[in-house]
Design a protein around this motif. Structure first.
Motif, PDB file in Angstrom:
ATOM      1  N   VAL A   1       0.856  -1.040  -0.251  1.00  0.00           N
ATOM      2  CA  VAL A   1       0.136   0.101  -0.010  1.00  0.00           C
ATOM      3  C   VAL A   1       1.053   1.397  -0.094  1.00  0.00           C
ATOM      4  N   SER A   2       0.458   2.330  -0.716  1.00  0.00           N
ATOM      5  CA  SER A   2       1.235   3.628  -0.560  1.00  0.00           C
ATOM      6  C   SER A   2       0.668   4.418   0.257  1.00  0.00           C
ATOM      7  N   TRP A   3       1.437   5.174   1.015  1.00  0.00           N
ATOM      8  CA  TRP A   3       0.727   6.280   2.056  1.00  0.00           C
ATOM      9  C   TRP A   3       0.988   7.465   1.695  1.00  0.00           C
ATOM     10  N   PRO A   4       0.432   8.136   0.884  1.00  0.00           N
ATOM     11  CA  PRO A   4       0.976   9.741   0.571  1.00  0.00           C
ATOM     12  C   PRO A   4       0.892  10.578   1.810  1.00  0.00           C
ATOM     13  N   LEU A   5       1.742  11.306   1.605  1.00  0.00           N
ATOM     14  CA  LEU A   5       1.944  12.560   2.694  1.00  0.00           C
ATOM     15  C   LEU A   5       0.939  13.610   2.779  1.00  0.00           C
ATOM     16  N   LEU A   6       0.115  13.850   3.714  1.00  0.00           N
ATOM     17  CA  LEU A   6      -0.945  14.772   3.645  1.00  0.00           C
ATOM     18  C   LEU A   6      -0.893  15.510   5.001  1.00  0.00           C
ATOM     19  N   GLU A   7      -1.676  16.799   4.967  1.00  0.00           N
ATOM     20  CA  GLU A   7      -1.864  17.729   5.730  1.00  0.00           C
ATOM     21  C   GLU A   7      -2.658  17.050   7.176  1.00  0.00           C
ATOM     22  N   LEU A   8      -2.062  17.282   8.067  1.00  0.00           N
ATOM     23  CA  LEU A   8      -2.768  16.434   9.631  1.00  0.00           C
ATOM     24  C   LEU A   8      -3.939  16.920   9.954  1.00  0.00           C
ATOM     25  N   GLN A   9      -3.941  18.391  10.082  1.00  0.00           N
ATOM     26  CA  GLN A   9      -5.130  18.817  10.659  1.00  0.00           C
ATOM     27  C   GLN A   9      -6.449  18.636   9.817  1.00  0.00           C
ATOM     28  N   ASP A  10      -6.209  18.662   8.438  1.00  0.00           N
ATOM     29  CA  ASP A  10      -7.307  18.494   7.481  1.00  0.00           C
ATOM     30  C   ASP A  10      -7.687  17.180   7.577  1.00  0.00           C
TER      31      ASP A  10
END
Ligand code: SF4
Length: 308
Positions: free
Chosen positions: A60-69
């Protein structure tokens, strides 16, 4: 954006939260998050992180995204739990505490799947964290030394015991991989040891990390037997008896266990890990939902060799 303001999100979870395009046939029922960080120090031979690729865990790939959103979207979603995975990166314990604090008043229980944490940190994370997953992974100390070369084999059993003392019986999940080179009997002994220590067990089918077609992976019949073994041992059958039933009288096993549950992903409540070890279109090894009667007939055929 600083790393503290970011989080890795499993691709399926990101799709479910509208953070990534597309929709999967099998959707996650809980939110899978992973601490960002560079190279995991674990060096586990079966894990893409050991290749220094922090974007992947299993297939599985795990994109890096904005934590609060991401947190706001989980709050508004029908996902029933949050699971935070942590690679063994510098200060992973402090980063975990920070992410859990950021979850704030999210009224959803939280699971952690992390390298060993000290007693103080485990205690400080209790509520909203109510469950801990432990990467025992290999069934024997010999295999654990070989496959998880940067760790002393015993530390995962010690960590499991400590976590059970703090979170209580049944609130700790031993992650065990079937297909790393152990025998079915060695796997049975590791499952029994986990259950006797007060943990539940979650099985993972081994799948090589090489990209493309020639991926080595666990034999499907061996894995079905491993799932039946866990179901029997979870019903307090002894190791010898369970092995005898599975190898000499498999049809009786289907009368003894709940065949709708035995082949499903096991672990924390709600954990279904869709496509974690199986590609879309392939036969599920861990079903992320209740298998259909046709799928169960097919499994019976695999295990008993008798056409359903
Ligand atoms: S069983 Fe599932 S939810 Fe629980 S720690 Fe493991 S991966 Fe996370």
């Amino acid at each position: 954006m600083s790393t503290e303001e970011q989080i890795r999100v499993s691709y399926g979870t990101a799709q479910k939260l509208g953070l990534k395009q597309g929709q999967s046939e099998e959707e996650p029922t809980i939110a899978y998050l992973m601490l960002p960080g560079e190279r995991c120090r674990g060096g586990c031979s079966f894990c893409p992180q050991a290749r220094g690729d922090p974007r992947w865990l299993s297939r599985v790939s795990w994109p890096l995204l904005e934590l609060q959103d991401t947190i706001e979207r989980i709050k508004e979603s029908d996902l029933t739990r949050v699971c935070i995975q942590s690679p063994d990166v510098p200060d992973y314990d402090d980063k975990l505490i920070s992410v859990v604090e950021n979850l704030g008043d999210m009224k959803k229980p939280v699971s952690l799947s992390t390298p060993p944490l000290d007693k103080k940190t485990l205690e400080s994370l209790k509520d909203p964290v109510d469950r801990v997953g432990i990467g025992v992974d290999a069934a024997t100390d010999r295999l654990r030394k070989e496959k998880k070369r940067n760790y002393e084999p015993i530390i995962f059993w010690n960590y499991l015991g400590k976590a059970v003392d703090i979170y209580g019986d049944g609130n700790v999940t031993a992650h065990l991989i079937a297909g790393l080179g152990e025998t079915l009997e060695e796997l049975a002994v590791a499952i029994k040891r986990s259950l006797r220590a007060g943990a539940s067990v979650s099985l993972f089918p081994f799948k090589g990390t090489a990209r493309g077609r020639n991926q080595d992976e666990v034999d499907i019949i061996y894995y079905r037997r491993a799932q039946l073994l866990l179901a029997l041992l979870d019903q307090d059958h002894e190791v010898e008896e369970a092995l005898h039933l599975i190898l000499d009288d498999p049809e009786t096993v289907f009368e003894v266990v709940d065949e709708k549950k035995a082949f499903q992903t096991r672990g924390c409540p709600g954990c279904n890990r869709p496509y974690y070890t199986t590609s879309p279109g392939e036969e599920h090894k861990n079903y992320p939902r209740e298998p259909t009667p046709e799928e169960i007939s097919r499994i019976k055929e695999q295990v008993t060799g008798v056409e359903a």
